[in-house]
Design a protein around this motif. Structure first.
Motif, short mmCIF file in Angstrom:
data_model
loop_
_atom_site.label_atom_id
_atom_site.label_comp_id
_atom_site.label_asym_id
_atom_site.label_seq_id
_atom_site.Cartn_x
_atom_site.Cartn_y
_atom_site.Cartn_z
N ALA A 266 -3.23 5.96 8.97
CA ALA A 266 -3.64 6.07 7.57
C ALA A 266 -2.54 6.73 6.73
O ALA A 266 -2.29 6.33 5.58
CB ALA A 266 -4.94 6.86 7.46
N ASN A 269 0.20 4.23 6.23
CA ASN A 269 -0.24 3.18 5.30
C ASN A 269 -0.60 3.73 3.94
O ASN A 269 -1.13 2.99 3.09
CB ASN A 269 -1.42 2.42 5.90
N GLN A 270 -0.34 5.04 3.75
CA GLN A 270 -0.58 5.71 2.47
C GLN A 270 -2.06 5.57 2.03
O GLN A 270 -2.37 5.36 0.86
CB GLN A 270 0.35 5.16 1.38
N GLN A 271 -2.93 5.76 3.02
CA GLN A 271 -4.38 5.67 2.75
C GLN A 271 -5.02 7.04 2.69
O GLN A 271 -6.23 7.12 2.47
CB GLN A 271 -5.03 4.80 3.83
#
Length: 272
Positions: A266, A269-271
Motif C-alpha cells: 500500500a 502504491n501510495q494508498q
C-alpha cells in the motif's frame, strides 16, 4: 502525508508469522521496489544481532539492523551505534533480582557482544523457543562473573502479568533500567534512555530522514516509542491494545496473513 523514505519493522508477532516464517519471494520483490523508490528497509527488534541476521538470510538485501531494542545498530556489518548497560549496573540489577524471591524470573539471560549468557542451573519451559532465539548461548556458573559488553538483560516470568512485572522492575530500579514486556511472558531490560525510537532516530538522522518520513510496524510494548515517534506508526491487527492505541494505522490483516507486506504494498502504491 510526507513521502515515506524509511520502513522499520519489528520481527516476532509482526513481520514473522506465528510459525516464524515470511514470504521470501514476495518480500524480495518488494525490496527491489523499495530500492527503486529510494525507500530504506530496517529491522528493529529486541533480539540479538546474530539471530536477526539468521532470520533474514533468505533475503540478503536486508542489511540494516536495530538490535537489542535500540542499543545496537549495524548497517552492512558496520556498527553505527552501540549503547550498552554499564557493567556495574548490570551486576547490581542481576544481584538484586536473583536474590529477591518476588523478582526472580524462571530464567535470566544477559545479551552481550560475545554471547548470550545463561546460568547453568536455570531452565526454561520453552527450550525449543530459547534454542531458536539464542544461537550464541554461553553457559556460566554465575551471571555475576560475566565480563562482556551487555546490551540487554532478559528474563521469563511465565506466571506473571508481563506489564505489571515490568512496572515492578522499573519502580525497583529507577533511572537505572528500562524494563518492557516483549511478549510470551518475556521482559527485556535495557538502559533507561534506550528504546527502538532512539535507535531509529540515530539511524534516520545519519541518512537525513525526518521522523515524519518513516513508517514503523510493531505489535508489543517494546515497539511503543518507535510507533509513536514516526509519521506512520502501524500496529499489527494481532498486537496489544496499547500498541493499537498508539498507532496511526492498524494492519487490515494479522501477522499470519502478510500484515506487514500488505501495508508495504500500500505504501509503494501510495494508498496510505
Amino acid at each position: 502525508m510526507p513521502t515515506i523514505k524509511l520502513i522499520a519493522t519489528d520481527v516476532d508477532g509482526t513481520f514473522l508469522t506465528t510459525k516464524r516464517t515470511y514470504d521470501h519471494a514476495r518480500f524480495a520483490r518488494q525490496l527491489q521496489r523499495l530500492q527503486a523508490a529510494n525507500i530504506r528497509f530496517v529491522v528493529a527488534s529486541g533480539n540479538h544481532l546474530g539471530h536477526l541476521q539468521h532470520v533474514f538470510a533468505p533475503t540478503p538485501a536486508v542489511q540494516t539492523f536495530i538490535a537489542e531494542n535500540g542499543a545496537l545498530i549495524v548497517d552492512h556489518d558496520q556498527t553505527l551505534f552501540a549503547d550498552p548497560i554499564p557493567l556495574p549496573i548490570v551486576r547490581d540489577v542481576v544481584r538484586a533480582i536473583l536474590t529477591d524471591p518476588t523478582l526472580r524470573p524462571q530464567i535470566f539471560r544477559l545479551s552481550g557482544a560475545h554471547g548470550t549468557y545463561i546460568a547453568k542451573n536455570d531452565h526454561t519451559d520453552a527450550q525449543a523457543s530459547q534454542d531458536y532465539y539464542v544461537n550464541n548461548p554461553v553457559l556460566v556458573d554465575d551471571l555475576l562473573t560475566v565480563d562482556d559488553t551487555i546490551y540487554k538483560l532478559n528474563g521469563e516470568w511465565p506466571d506473571q502479568d508481563s506489564k505489571a512485572q515490568a512496572a515492578t522492575l522499573n519502580a525497583r530500579f529507577p533511572h537505572q533500567i528500562h524494563a518492557v514486556a516483549s511478549g510470551f511472558g518475556s521482559i527485556d531490560i535495557i538502559a533507561p534512555h534506550i528504546n527502538k525510537a532512539v535507535g531509529l532516530t540515530k539511524l534516520a538522522q545519519a541518512w537525513g530522514i525526518a521522523p515524519s518520513e518513516i513508517a514503523a510496524f510493531g505489535d508489543n510494548d517494546n515497539d511503543l516509542e518507535m510507533v509513536r515517534h514516526v509519521g506512520l506508526g502501524v500496529a499489527m491487527r494481532n498486537g496489544t491494545a496499547t500498541i493499537k492505541e498508539a498507532a496511526n494505522l492498524i494492519t487490515p490483516t494479522d501477522n499470519d496473513h502478510d500484515g506487514v507486506l500488505n501495508v508495504i504494498d500500500a505504501i509503494l502504491n501510495q494508498q496510505v
